[in-house]
Design an enzyme around this catalytic site. Structure first.
Site, mmCIF file in Angstrom:
data_model
loop_
_atom_site.group_PDB
_atom_site.id
_atom_site.type_symbol
_atom_site.label_atom_id
_atom_site.label_comp_id
_atom_site.label_asym_id
_atom_site.label_seq_id
_atom_site.Cartn_x
_atom_site.Cartn_y
_atom_site.Cartn_z
ATOM 1 N N ILE A 35 0.859 -1.187 0.000
ATOM 2 C CA ILE A 35 0.000 0.000 0.000
ATOM 3 C C ILE A 35 0.895 1.236 0.000
ATOM 4 C CG2 ILE A 35 -1.742 1.304 1.286
ATOM 5 C CD1 ILE A 35 -2.630 -1.443 2.488
ATOM 6 N N TYR A 38 1.213 8.627 0.572
ATOM 7 C CA TYR A 38 1.912 9.839 0.145
ATOM 8 C C TYR A 38 1.412 11.071 0.898
ATOM 9 C CZ TYR A 38 -2.396 10.248 -2.520
ATOM 10 O OH TYR A 38 -3.729 10.314 -2.863
ATOM 11 N N GLU A 115 -9.881 6.488 4.079
ATOM 12 C CA GLU A 115 -9.561 7.107 2.801
ATOM 13 C C GLU A 115 -10.767 7.205 1.856
ATOM 14 O OE1 GLU A 115 -6.591 8.429 2.330
ATOM 15 O OE2 GLU A 115 -5.854 7.693 4.229
#
Length: 215
Positions: A35, A38, A115
């Site tokens: 995974i 960033y 997310e």
């Protein structure tokens, strides 16, 4: 903070096309997955993992173009967090985490909420180049916010983004903390880790910050 040098200003050269690219489920383990983080995942993954590597992906640039009404902002004052923009010349540094066995389903379940549901991100497969071994790339899963999601804010001048970041906070903390932690991570990666967009926002915040502090 690590001092920058001018010895190297670009990431390592792209590996030859013959270099092996591993599938996200690798190491002979059908229950293994990489995974790529960033944004806040680089300092706070909050899921169990077996391995992690600092490195970069090509073909994408990081942008503070996604609105956040939960972690770093509110419904009335959305914060600004990062997403990936397809960019042929782009290079984005981050951290890849390997999850294995039961870690896979647990991590994906957690990230689906953090997310996707709360962040508005979709998933995309990217090629990740480890900093310490860029000629051995691997496939990783990345969460990317697209213009189709309702929280997408899109481009704005760096000064406007900086102003918004200075004004917002959410359940995970102040939007400024998010920006500065990401900047700290880039410093630790060394001088080859460039992000002009991030640097411009940090500079703008530095100029504006005295105006936001109590006298």
């Amino acid at each position: 903070m690590k001092q920058e040098s001018t010895a190297q200003n670009t990431p390592p050269a792209s590996p030859p096309t013959s270099s092996p690219v591993q599938h996200p489920r690798d190491d002979g383990d059908p229950q293994a997955l990489w995974i790529f983080g960033y944004g806040s995942l680089v300092w706070r993954p909050d899921f169990a993992y077996s391995d992690s590597r600092v490195g970069f992906v090509r073909g994408y640039s990081r942008r503070f173009w996604q609105g956040d009404t939960f972690h770093r902002g509110s419904d009335k004052m959305p914060g600004r967090v990062v997403t990936l923009l397809e960019d042929h010349e782009g290079c984005t540094w981050g951290v890849a985490y390997q999850v294995q066995g039961e870690q896979v389903s647990e991590a994906l379940k957690y990230l689906n909420v953090r997310e996707a549901v709360l962040g508005g991100y979709d998933t995309k497969e990217v090629t990740f180049y480890p900093q310490d071994n860029p000629d051995q790339p691997l496939k990783a899963l990345a969460y990317v916010a697209t213009p189709q999601n309702p929280g997408y804010l899109g481009p704005a001048p760096e000064e406007a983004i900086a102003t918004q970041i200075l004004a917002c906070r959410g359940f995970s903390g102040h939007n400024l903390e998010y920006l500065l932690r990401l900047a700290d991570f880039m410093q630790l990666c060394g001088p080859q880790a460039q992000d002009e967009h991030l640097a411009a926002i940090v500079d703008a915040v530095g100029t504006m910050l005295p105006c936001f502090l109590p006298h």
